[in-house]
Design an enzyme around this catalytic site. Structure first.
Site, PDB file in Angstrom:
ATOM      1  N   THR A  91       0.847  -1.187   0.000  1.00  0.00           N
ATOM      2  CA  THR A  91       0.000   0.000   0.000  1.00  0.00           C
ATOM      3  C   THR A  91       0.886   1.242   0.000  1.00  0.00           C
ATOM      4  OG1 THR A  91      -1.893  -1.024   1.117  1.00  0.00           O
ATOM      5  CG2 THR A  91      -1.810   1.360   1.100  1.00  0.00           C
ATOM      6  N   ASN A 176      -4.453 -11.545   1.854  1.00  0.00           N
ATOM      7  CA  ASN A 176      -5.214 -10.331   2.121  1.00  0.00           C
ATOM      8  C   ASN A 176      -5.858  -9.755   0.865  1.00  0.00           C
ATOM      9  OD1 ASN A 176      -5.974  -7.926   3.796  1.00  0.00           O
ATOM     10  ND2 ASN A 176      -4.657  -6.914   2.295  1.00  0.00           N
ATOM     11  N   GLU A 177      -7.193  -9.661   0.901  1.00  0.00           N
ATOM     12  CA  GLU A 177      -8.001  -9.009  -0.140  1.00  0.00           C
ATOM     13  C   GLU A 177      -7.787  -9.602  -1.532  1.00  0.00           C
ATOM     14  OE1 GLU A 177      -7.168  -4.841   0.275  1.00  0.00           O
ATOM     15  OE2 GLU A 177      -8.342  -4.657   2.113  1.00  0.00           O
ATOM     16  N   GLU A 264     -10.501  -4.865   8.594  1.00  0.00           N
ATOM     17  CA  GLU A 264      -9.764  -3.635   8.273  1.00  0.00           C
ATOM     18  C   GLU A 264     -10.790  -2.567   7.973  1.00  0.00           C
ATOM     19  OE1 GLU A 264      -6.452  -3.875   5.477  1.00  0.00           O
ATOM     20  OE2 GLU A 264      -7.148  -1.990   4.562  1.00  0.00           O
TER      21      GLU A 264
END
Length: 782
Positions: A91, A176-177, A264
């Site tokens: 990110t 994740n995601e 999250e």
């Protein structure tokens, strides 16, 4: 079957209670009522968001950690999920892997990075904190994502936590995601955890991957899967950065037999009161609408540089370790309104949960045991509300009242003494309240030092670091992609080495390894120098290593080759002065030995030096400002004796978090986004009609000298005009780019001298009709 029936009954009662609360002046709360078990408000440290915290001087670092984790002091996070590093951008930047090759699994390096350290510091303050971890990017040596290799890697991570004296409670059983795999969770990961002595560790899934709540449909019909999963964890289930969610949890989620989490959430800057009440209300809405019992915010502290992707996002901010300065934002106290009044294991009382007029809400929580203690957390919308509660089956003791609003946070008000369980309170609009029969809450404070700028001259020869101490990377360096690590070869002095020379499982595609000096500001004029040695070819082509100046991330993808001027030495014995897209100069060089590289920028003059000899001098204005750093391909490369000297931008930034208006806005993409410190958020016009305007009110008149416009156009010229005013009625021209033909990166820079309180940008009609978007309008002055 009885469990499912009870859950559905709870859901129906809750829905009825919500409607009842709106239309009734007296709210009955029965302590013997139904409700799910509260599991707390937690934090997510990931995406390299916490990187700069560990560089703070020990005393100020300890103070910051108190605000985050110390019970009854600040936010008091009761859960912490960290990223399991994989060397790729996830990110804001990259976090390092503890075993980036199969061979390293025999002797993992648990001192890489800062997440173990952060967990240790959190546990020092709260020994009962729940610890969790999750994969974003992953090493490339796995025999597939859903392999025994990956399961073994997670077990090694848990053993690393033990090495740090920590006890994990959960582990993410997914990517994740991106994806999860039922068979891998049930048949590989769960058995290996049990065999390795970690049967107590719960597996969370799917952490935002797959269609929303679809995993619950599987858990309903698959007992083995349900028994292997400790919690269903989705991301941003109610809304994402003010944009409403469209897929709420339903019947199968309520009946799946495991707790529901928002794994999250938030992803906004906590400095504004608007975002603060959004966070607090979101926590309440997650339960009221979807039975979500744990909400985890990303991120606990905005400790990523201001020129990274998703900068200034978090509960507080710490990006100036050289000065010790940090900021405690109101969101710390929004979380305190929950974590200082309700603990995991308390029960929601559904008959004491509901909605308030003007987009407000409240929830009631009951402490286990016979005391009958309880707490109510309420967030008011744009309307004040007088509320009367009548409690039964709960403590009749004094009610302690704490309040936060835009002017003051976490203030204790006068106690209320119920009469026969009845009490009344007048709630102000746009406020957060906690009402409780418990004691011990406290607003902690520490002295914060003054902010100072990064030294204009800075150097690091990397000899002052130890090789067995976290984070194993130099102070003030921030890895955007790749793995830059303190290294010492036998018989040599220490240096900085880019370690990643094989492909990985990317969370987003990484195009090169790149680290930069996180000096807290972008600058135009100055120089960077370093000794550089590319050691080998990359796994995917010719290896290289070099320096970069006026660098910033590419907003089309933050892990792309960054914007900036690069002076690289290639392993095929060439040097090149390059932009992101073209070669400006090149020549021959012996790539098998160290060379001293230096880049100097002064306005449009770009000069390159190798071993103190000038090799290129050009005129170019492709990149107007940025940071400086080091870069390489996917090959090992060494760097030493890094030095920078720069001239700070003249003037102070005046426009951050100031009141903004616009001609039109899109939901979640409002005018304030251009002034919130987040380099990726933006104002976006709701249609392509032009011209469109954006105005900022600086609060009072200043002598302004400079405007930087980060506009959402990367491949075509932007046409606009900047104006200023002292009364918001009469406007004068600051800059006119109506006939502009330039495409500079990362922004346009306009200089002028004026006295102004308001500054307005009007984006003028262009040949291609597109909706106007501006990431940031930065106004500087004195």
């Amino acid at each position: 079957m009885m469990l499912k029936k009870a859950i559905m009954t709870t859901y129906l009662l809750l829905a009825a209670t919500c409607t009842y609360a709106i239309n009734t002046d007296t709210i009955p709360i029965n302590g013997n009522g139904e409700g799910r078990v509260f599991e707390g408000i937690g934090a997510v440290s990931a995406g390299a968001s916490s990187r700069m915290l560990i560089d703070y001087p020990a005393s100020y670092r300890s103070d910051i950690l108190d605000y985050l984790f110390k019970p009854n002091f600040g936010a008091g996070f009761i859960y912490l999920k960290t990223e399991i590093g994989g060397d790729g951008n996830t990110t804001c930047g990259a976090e390092p892997s503890f075993a980036r090759t199969r061979a390293e699994m025999a002797a993992p390096n648990y001192n890489r990075g800062y997440e173990y350290w952060l967990m240790r510091e959190a546990a020092n303050r709260n020994p009962h904190i729940e610890l969790d971890a999750l994969e974003w990017s992953m090493p490339g040596w796995f025999n597939g994502t859903w392999s025994a290799d990956n399961a073994a890697y997670l077990v090694k991570f848990i053993e690393g936590a033990q090495h740090w004296g920590l006890r994990m409670k959960y582990i993410g059983g997914c990517w994740n995601e991106r994806a999860y795999n039922r068979n891998w969770i049930v048949d590989t990961l769960r058995p290996l955890l049990n065999k390795s002595g970690f049967s107590h560790i719960g597996i969370n899934a799917p952490e935002g991957s797959g269609p929303a709540w679809a995993i619950c449909d599987e858990l309903i019909r698959d007992t083995a899967f349900r028994n292997a999963v400790a919690a269903v964890s989705y991301h941003y289930p109610d809304s994402y950065m003010w944009r409403e969610g469209t897929s709420l949890a339903g019947k199968n989620a309520f009946e799946c037999g495991v707790p529901l989490w928002s794994g999250e959430d938030f992803s906004l800057g906590g400095k504004s009161w608007k975002n603060t009440t959004y966070l607090a209300l979101n926590i309440l809405k997650c339960y009221l609408k979807q039975k979500i019992v744990k909400v985890n915010v990303w991120c606990p502290i905005a400790s990523m540089p201001d020129n990274t992707c998703f900068s200034s996002v978090g509960m507080m901010k710490g990006v100036s370790p050289w000065s010790g300065y940090y900021e405690v934002w109101p969101t710390i106290w929004a979380v305190a309104h929950f974590n200082q009044f309700v603990q995991p294991g308390w029960q929601y009382l559904d008959n004491g949960c509901g909605w308030l007029p003007g987009n407000g809400a409240y929830c009631t929580y009951k402490r286990p045991g016979k005391q009958g203690d309880y707490s109510i957390v309420a967030v008011t919308g744009h309307l004040p509300k007088k509320m009367t509660f009548k409690t039964t089956g709960l403590s009749g003791g004094v009610i302690h009242v704490w309040k936060s609003d835009s002017s003051r946070q976490f203030v204790q008000l006068r106690d209320i003494k119920p009469v026969n369980g009845v009490f009344t309170i007048q709630l102000d609009a746009a406020s957060i309240y906690s009402l409780t029969t418990t004691t011990g809450q406290h607003k902690g404070t520490h002295n914060i030092p003054a902010a100072t700028g990064f030294p204009t001259t800075y150097a690091d020869n990397f000899d002052g670091y130890t090789l067995n101490q976290a984070p194993m990377s130099p102070k003030y360096f921030y890895d955007n992609s790749g793995a830059f690590e303190i290294y010492q070869a036998p018989g040599e002095s220490k240096c900085l080495r880019q370690m990643l020379n094989n492909d990985i499982t990317h969370w987003i595609p990484d195009e090169c390894a790149y680290t930069f000096v996180a000096q807290g500001t972008e600058w135009e004029n100055g120089e960077v120098a370093a000794d550089v040695l590319p050691e080998e070819n990359a796994f995917n082509g010719t290896g290289y290593a070099g320096i970069i100046i006026r660098t910033s991330y590419d907003k089309s993808s933050q892990a792309n080759i960054p914007w900036g001027y690069r002076l690289n030495i290639y392993k095929d014995n060439k040097w090149k002065l390059e932009t992101k897209t073209q070669t400006l100069a090149e020549g021959r060089i012996d790539a098998n030995t160290w060379h001293r590289l230096r880049l100097r920028c002064n306005a449009d003059s770009i000069q390159a030096f190798i071993d103190d000899q000038a090799v290129a001098a050009i005129r170019d204005n492709t990149y107007l400002l940025g940071a400086c750093g080091l870069t390489s391909g996917w090959n090992k490369a060494k760097f030493d004796n890094t030095a920078i000297h720069y001239v700070p931008i003249n003037g102070h930034l005046l426009s951050d978090w100031k009141v903004a208006t616009a001609s039109v806005e899109s939901p979640g993409l409002e005018a304030v986004n251009a002034f919130d410190g987040n380099s990726l958020s933006k104002w976006l016009a709701s249609d392509a009609t032009q011209p469109q305007w954006l105005t900022v009110d600086l609060g009072r008149s200043y002598n302004i000298t400079r405007c930087e416009t980060f506009i959402d156009l990367t491949d075509k010229p932007a046409h606009y005009k900047l104006e200023y005013s002292t009364d918001n009625v009469h406007w004068q021209l600051f800059a006119d780019r109506g006939s502009n033909g330039d495409i500079p990166q990362p922004c346009f820079v306009d200089l002028h001298k004026a006295t102004a309180r308001w500054v307005r940008i009007t984006v003028l009609p262009a040949a291609e009709k597109t909706a106007t978007g501006i990431y940031a309008l930065k106004v500087y002055g004195h």
